[in-house]
Design a protein around this motif. Structure first.
Motif, mmCIF file in Angstrom:
data_model
loop_
_atom_site.group_PDB
_atom_site.id
_atom_site.type_symbol
_atom_site.label_atom_id
_atom_site.label_comp_id
_atom_site.label_asym_id
_atom_site.label_seq_id
_atom_site.Cartn_x
_atom_site.Cartn_y
_atom_site.Cartn_z
ATOM 1 N N CYS A 1 1.851 5.927 5.577
ATOM 2 C CA CYS A 1 1.197 4.757 5.155
ATOM 3 C C CYS A 1 1.806 4.234 3.833
ATOM 4 C CB CYS A 1 -0.318 5.196 4.627
ATOM 5 S SG CYS A 1 -1.298 5.846 6.130
ATOM 6 N N LEU B 1 0.805 -1.177 -0.051
ATOM 7 C CA LEU B 1 0.031 0.230 -0.043
ATOM 8 C C LEU B 1 0.943 1.229 0.118
ATOM 9 C CD1 LEU B 1 -3.081 0.654 0.967
ATOM 10 C CD2 LEU B 1 -1.729 1.439 3.120
ATOM 11 N N ARG C 1 -9.034 7.045 10.429
ATOM 12 C CA ARG C 1 -7.769 6.491 10.398
ATOM 13 C C ARG C 1 -7.051 6.567 11.953
ATOM 14 N NH1 ARG C 1 -3.016 8.462 10.095
ATOM 15 N NH2 ARG C 1 -1.117 7.475 8.757
ATOM 16 N N MET D 1 2.486 -2.927 8.135
ATOM 17 C CA MET D 1 0.952 -3.188 8.029
ATOM 18 C C MET D 1 0.547 -2.519 6.419
ATOM 19 S SD MET D 1 -1.084 -3.845 10.593
ATOM 20 C CE MET D 1 -0.662 -4.689 12.168
ATOM 21 N N ALA D 2 1.575 -1.660 5.902
ATOM 22 C CA ALA D 2 1.246 -1.267 4.437
ATOM 23 C C ALA D 2 2.099 -2.140 3.519
ATOM 24 C CB ALA D 2 1.780 0.291 4.281
ATOM 25 N N CYS E 1 5.635 1.549 7.182
ATOM 26 C CA CYS E 1 4.729 0.866 8.196
ATOM 27 C C CYS E 1 4.544 -0.653 7.765
ATOM 28 C CB CYS E 1 3.317 1.486 7.981
ATOM 29 S SG CYS E 1 2.168 0.606 9.203
ATOM 30 N N CYS F 1 -5.454 3.401 13.386
ATOM 31 C CA CYS F 1 -3.999 3.124 12.962
ATOM 32 C C CYS F 1 -3.322 2.412 13.959
ATOM 33 C CB CYS F 1 -3.482 4.470 12.857
ATOM 34 S SG CYS F 1 -1.840 4.358 12.215
ATOM 35 N N GLU F 2 -2.643 1.460 13.574
ATOM 36 C CA GLU F 2 -1.667 0.479 14.557
ATOM 37 C C GLU F 2 -0.410 1.218 14.705
ATOM 38 O OE1 GLU F 2 -2.672 -2.441 16.386
ATOM 39 O OE2 GLU F 2 -4.635 -1.943 15.755
ATOM 40 N N HIS F 3 0.119 2.080 13.830
ATOM 41 C CA HIS F 3 1.321 2.726 14.008
ATOM 42 C C HIS F 3 1.149 4.206 13.763
ATOM 43 C CE1 HIS F 3 3.644 -1.122 14.120
ATOM 44 N NE2 HIS F 3 2.576 -1.475 13.016
ATOM 45 N N CYS G 1 -3.221 -3.353 7.521
ATOM 46 C CA CYS G 1 -3.825 -2.453 8.172
ATOM 47 C C CYS G 1 -5.324 -2.333 8.554
ATOM 48 C CB CYS G 1 -3.358 -0.819 7.202
ATOM 49 S SG CYS G 1 -4.154 0.449 7.677
ATOM 50 N N LYS H 1 3.829 6.763 11.775
ATOM 51 C CA LYS H 1 4.391 6.047 10.587
ATOM 52 C C LYS H 1 3.591 6.867 9.348
ATOM 53 C CE LYS H 1 6.532 2.087 12.575
ATOM 54 N NZ LYS H 1 7.727 2.393 12.629
HETATM 55 S S1 SF4 Z 1 -0.788 1.740 6.897
HETATM 56 FE FE1 SF4 Z 1 0.322 1.807 8.602
HETATM 57 S S2 SF4 Z 1 0.493 4.044 9.192
HETATM 58 FE FE2 SF4 Z 1 -1.239 3.922 7.613
HETATM 59 S S3 SF4 Z 1 -3.091 3.934 8.772
HETATM 60 FE FE3 SF4 Z 1 -2.372 1.671 8.466
HETATM 61 S S4 SF4 Z 1 -1.154 1.163 10.560
HETATM 62 FE FE4 SF4 Z 1 -1.450 3.316 10.358
#
Ligand code: SF4
Length: 769
Positions: free
Chosen positions: A295, A33, A284, A302-303, A300, A288-290, A338, A293
Motif C-alpha cells: 500500500c 498513500l 482489506r 491506487m495508492a 500500487c 483490495c484491487e491489487h 483504493c 502489492k
Molecule cells: S492501496 Fe493498493 S494494495 Fe493497498 S489495499 Fe488498496 S488496492 Fe490493495
C-alpha cells in the motif's frame, strides 16, 4: 475533539467543531498513500517516546497544552504536545521507527501544518508576536531525536491558519447543512412498516430508552421479530435529541451486514426526505484491487496520488446514498483510488456505518480510533452478539508457530535471517525448560520477547526502505510477531501465555485472552450507548462480566412471536451423551430418530458434539433404517458443498441431516415451514475438557467465581439453543425438538432454555436486571 461532531453548545446548527489534526488531514494531505511508516510504534512505545522527549524539558514546560480558536462557523481545537514558555517554543512530537529520510514529504508537510495551526492558536491566545516551532522526531529504535525548527510571526501563522480553514469551510458548511437536514428528517421519522411485529416494539422501545439514558443494553430477542429494523430505527430516532453523530451497526458475518444495509434501505425508502448516509466497511482482503502489492505509491497505482484524487472521489461518494461494497468500489475505480482506503475516509462523513465487530472492538479498530480522536457521540449496535466473547478473545490472542518461524526464516530477506535465528535459539531454550506437552508459562518469556521485538524493529526498517512487498510466509510471521509483542505490552490476568509441544508438529507459543473485558470496557465507555442483541444471550451476566460492560447495563428478554403450541420439546433423560457413554447411546438415539420420523415424516436436523459421534450414529442409523434418506455434514465443506447440504431440505422433502453442534448448520440458516420440522440435539454442547479449557475455568473462577458455568455450561447451552432455534422460523412453523441427555432435566440447564419453549423459566436472567 470533534472532527465532525457538531457543537453540543450554543448553536449546534451553525458551529462546526473540528480537531486540528482532522482539519490538517483534510486540507494538507497530498500525494501518495504510503503505509510504510505504519505499523508505526505501538501505543505504549508512542507514549513512552513522548515521555522521554518531554522529561528532558524544563520545569516550566507545559505538556499537552489545550488550544482552540474560531474561524467563521469553525471551532478548531486540539492539544499541542508541549510548550516551553522560557524559550517561547511550541513542540509537536512524532515517534517513528527507521530512517527519517524515508519519511514521505507529504507526511512531513502534514506535521508542519499541524504545528503551525497550534502556533497560531497559541499566539492568538497569549497575544504573542511570534513563536518558535519545533517538530521533534523521536526514533523508538535508536532513541535519537531529530529536531526541525523555525520561527514564525503571528501574522504569518494567522494567514496559514486562515488558509487551512478557508479550504475546509465549504466542506464544513455542507456537513452542517447535511446534519441539520438529517436531524430534522429523523425527528419526524416514522416506522417504515404499518406496524411493529410482536416483540419488535418491545425491542425498539428498550433500545430507544437506552439511548435516552446513555446506557448499554443486552437484548435477548428471538428470531423473526425484525431485529435489524427494530434496532436501527430507535437508534436513528434518538439521534437528533441526543446529538448522536453516528451509528455503528456491527455484525459477525456478511449476511448480518447485508441485513443491516437492507434495513437502512427500507427506512430511507419510507422516508424520501431523509438524507441518510450509509456506508459498508469491508476488509482489506475483500476490497483490495491489487492483492500482492504493497500500500504505497511505488507499488500500487491506487495508492499513487491517492490524496490528490481523494477530494473528487469523496465528493462523488457523498452523492451515493447507500455506499455498500459495490457502490464504493465503483466510485473508487472511477477516480483511481483504493476502495479500501476510500471506505476508511468515508467513515468520517457517514451517518450509519455497517461493518464487522473488529472495526470497533479490536486493538487497532478504525471506528473506535476515529470516535476517540474526534469526540463523536456514537451509538453501537451489535448483532448476533452471542459471538462476541469468542470473537473478542480471538482479537486479543495470538499464536506463534515454530514451523511458521522456519518458513519465515527460509523466505526472509538476508539482513533478517540473523534476528530470526536468535528467535529460534531462544525458542528452543524455552522449549527445553519443561517436558510437558502443555504448559502455562508463569510469566512472559522475556528473552524470546526481546528477540521478537528485534525482529519487528528490523523488519519495519526494511519495510520503510523497500518498495517491494514482503514474501507471504515471512509477512505472516512478521504480523504474528507484531501482534504478539503488542499483546505482551498489555499482558495481565485476563490472558495467559502457554506453550504447546508436539513431537510431530513442533511447538506453538500463544498469548491467549480469556476475559476480553479488559480490552472492551473502554470501548463501551466511549460509546454513548451500546446494544448487544441476539436470540441467545442468556444469562446476561455472563456477557456483561466477560465483555466488560458497565454496571448500569440493562437486560431485556424480548417476548417471542412464537407460541409454545408451535413447538413440542421433549427431554430424553434416559440417555447420556457423555464421552464414556457414547457407544451405548448410539442405538437408542438412532431408534428415537427413526420412531419420530415414522410418526411424522419430513425434514430433520440432528446435532452431535463431534464428527466422530455424528458418524457413529449415522452409520448405525443407515444400517438399521436404510429406507430413510440421510445426509451428513463433512469435516471441511466449501461454500457449494454447504449449499448442496441445505438444498436437500425442500418443502416436500424427507430425510435427516446429520450435523455438528456449533458448526455451519447450527446457526444462521433459515429453513422455513416444511423445510425443517424437527431437530435432535444429542449433546449439551459443552466445550471439551482439555488443558486449555481447564485454564479458562480457573481464570473464570478467579475472576467471577463461576468457573464451570462460564467455561462450559453457558457457552454449551447457548449453542444448543441456537441449533434448536432452526426449527421454528416463522409464526406458522410447527416442529419438535428432542433434547437428548439426562442433564437437560437439571433445573440449572432448563433455566437457560428459552421461556417460550414452555419449560420452567430460570432465575438466572433476573440477576442482570
Ligand atoms: S492501496 Fe493498493 S494494495 Fe493497498 S489495499 Fe488498496 S488496492 Fe490493495
Amino acid at each position: 475533539m470533534g472532527a465532525t461532531s457538531l457543537s453540543a453548545a450554543d448553536n449546534p446548527v451553525t458551529t462546526y467543531v473540528v480537531a486540528v489534526r482532522a482539519l490538517c488531514e483534510f486540507t494538507a494531505k497530498v500525494g501518495d498513500l504510503d503505509l510504510r511508516f505504519t505499523p508505526s510504534p505501538t501505543a505504549r512505545e508512542g507514549i513512552a517516546g513522548h515521555g522521554i522527549v518531554t522529561s528532558g524539558r524544563g520545569a516550566n514546560y507545559q505538556a499537552e497544552l489545550s488550544l482552540c480558536g474560531d474561524f467563521g462557523p469553525l471551532h478548531v481545537r486540539g492539544r499541542a504536545d508541549g510548550y516551553d514558555p522560557d524559550q517561547n517554543l511550541i513542540e509537536e512530537i512524532k515517534t517513528h521507527r527507521g530512517d527519517l529520510a524515508r519519511l514521505p514529504d507529504n507526511h512531513r508537510q502534514l506535521h508542519w501544518a499541524q504545528l503551525r495551526v497550534y502556533g497560531h492558536l497559541l499566539c492568538a491566545a497569549r497575544g504573542l508576536a511570534e513563536v518558535n516551532l519545533a517538530l521533534v522526531y523521536f526514533d523508538i529504535g535508536t532513541q535519537q531525536q531529530t529536531v526541525l525548527r523555525e520561527t514564525r510571526c503571528s501574522t504569518d501563522l494567522a494567514a496559514l491558519f486562515d488558509d487551512q480553514c478557508n479550504r475546509f469551510v465549504a466542506w464544513a458548511a455542507q456537513e452542517l447543512a447535511h446534519r441539520s437536514a438529517r436531524d430534522a428528517a429523523l425527528t419526524t421519522l416514522r416506522f417504515p412498516h404499518p406496524d411493529f411485529r410482536i416483540g419488535q416494539r418491545q425491542l425498539a422501545e428498550n433500545i430507544f430508552k437506552a439511548q435516552i439514558s446513555g446506557r448499554c443494553l443486552l437484548a435477548q430477542a428471538p428470531t423473526g421479530i425484525g431485529k435489524t429494523v427494530g434496532s436501527l430505527f430507535p437508534a436513528l430516532k434518538a439521534a437528533p435529541a441526543h446529538r448522536l453523530d453516528k451509528i455503528f451497526f456491527l455484525a459477525a458475518k456478511t449476511p448480518g451486514r447485508q441485513l443491516a444495509l437492507d434495513a437502512a434501505a427500507t427506512i430511507t425508502a419510507a422516508a424520501p426526505a431523509l438524507p441518510l448516509r450509509v456506508l459498508e466497511l469491508a476488509s482489506r482482503d475483500k476490497s483490495c484491487e491489487h492483492p500482492g502489492k504493497a500500500c504505497h505509491g511505488e507499488s500500487c497505482p491506487m495508492a499513487r496520488g491517492f490524496y490528490d484524487r481523494l477530494p473528487a472521489a469523496r465528493r462523488a461518494a457523498l452523492g451515493v446514498r447507500v455506499l455498500d461494497r459495490a457502490a464504493l468500489r465503483a466510485v473508487a475505480l472511477a477516480h483511481g483510488v483504493c476502495p479500501y482506503y476510500l471506505g476508511s475516509e468515508m467513515a468520517r462523513w457517514s451517518d450509519v456505518i455497517v461493518g464487522d465487530y473488529n472495526y470497533y472492538f479490536d486493538g487497532g479498530a478504525l471506528l473506535y480510533s476515529l470516535a476517540q480522536a474526534n469526540g463523536w457521540r456514537v451509538s453501537v449496535l451489535v448483532d448476533e452478539a452471542h459471538n462476541m466473547v469468542s470473537r473478542a478473545r480471538a482479537m486479543y490472542s495470538c499464536e506463534l508457530d515454530r514451523s511458521a518461524l522456519k518458513a519465515a526464516r527460509a523466505a526472509a530477506p538476508a539482513p533478517l535471517q540473523k534476528v530470526l535465528d536468535k528467535v529460534g535459539r531462544r525458542w528452543s531454550a524455552l522449549a527445553k525448560t519443561g517436558s510437558a506437552t502443555y504448559q502455562v508459562l508463569p510469566q512472559l518469556p522475556d528473552k524470546l520477547l526481546v528477540a521478537l521485538q528485534a525482529t519487528v524493529v528490523a523488519t519495519t526498517e526494511i519495510l520503510v526502505e523497500s518498495a517491494a512487498p514482503l514474501d507471504p510466509a515471512f509477512q505472516r510471521f512478521y504480523f504474528d510477531a507484531l501482534q504478539f509483542t503488542r499483546l505482551a505490552e498489555s499482558f495481565g490476568a485476563h490472558s495467559l501465555c502457554d506453550l504447546h509441544l508436539d513431537e510431530r508438529l513442533g511447538s506453538t507459543l500463544s498469548i491467549r485472552n480469556i476475559v476480553p473485558a479488559h480490552y472492551l470496557a473502554p470501548r463501551f465507555a466511549l460509546a454513548h450507548s451500546t446494544t448487544l442483541f441476539s436470540a441467545t444471550l442468556s444469562p446476561g451476566m455472563y456477557y456483561k462480566d466477560t465483555l466488560g460492560m458497565p454496571a448500569t447495563t440493562g437486560w431485556i428478554d424480548v417476548a417471542s412471536p412464537f407460541k409454545s403450541s408451535q413447538l413440542v420439546v421433549k427431554v430424553i433423560d434416559k440417555i447420556s451423551t457423555r464421552y464414556q457413554h457414547r457407544a451405548a447411546s448410539c442405538a437408542p438415539i438412532a431408534a428415537l430418530m427413526a420412531r419420530q420420523y415414522a410418526d411424522s415424516p419430513g425434514n430433520y436436523l440432528a446435532f452431535f458434539s463431534s464428527f466422530d459421534y455424528l458418524e457413529q450414529v449415522a452409520s448405525l442409523f443407515a444400517e438399521r433404517h436404510p429406507g430413510i434418506p440421510v445426509w451428513l455434514q463433512a469435516r471441511r465443506m466449501n461454500e457449494s458443498e454447504r449449499a448442496d447440504f441445505l438444498a436437500q431440505f425442500t418443502a416436500d422433502g424427507h430425510g435427516i441431516g446429520f450435523a455438528v453442534l456449533g458448526g455451519a448448520f447450527s446457526e444462521g440458516i433459515d429453513l422455513i415451514g416444511a423445510r425443517l420440522i424437527g431437530a435432535f440435539v444429542a449433546t449439551l454442547g459443552l466445550p471439551q475438557i482439555n488443558p486449555v479449557n481447564e485454564q479458562v475455568r480457573l481464570r473464570m473462577q478467579a475472576a467471577f467465581g463461576a468457573g464451570y458455568d462460564y467455561t462450559y455450561l453457558y457457552p454449551g447451552i447457548q449453542k444448543v439453543v441456537q441449533a434448536a432455534g432452526r426449527v421454528i422460523r416463522s409464526e406458522t412453523d410447527r416442529g419438535v425438538i428432542y433434547l437428548i441427555d439426562d442433564r437437560f432435566a437439571q433445573p440449572a440447564v432448563r433455566a437457560l432454555l428459552p421461556r417460550w419453549w414452555g419449560l420452567e423459566p430460570g432465575p438466572l436472567d433476573a440477576a442482570v436486571a
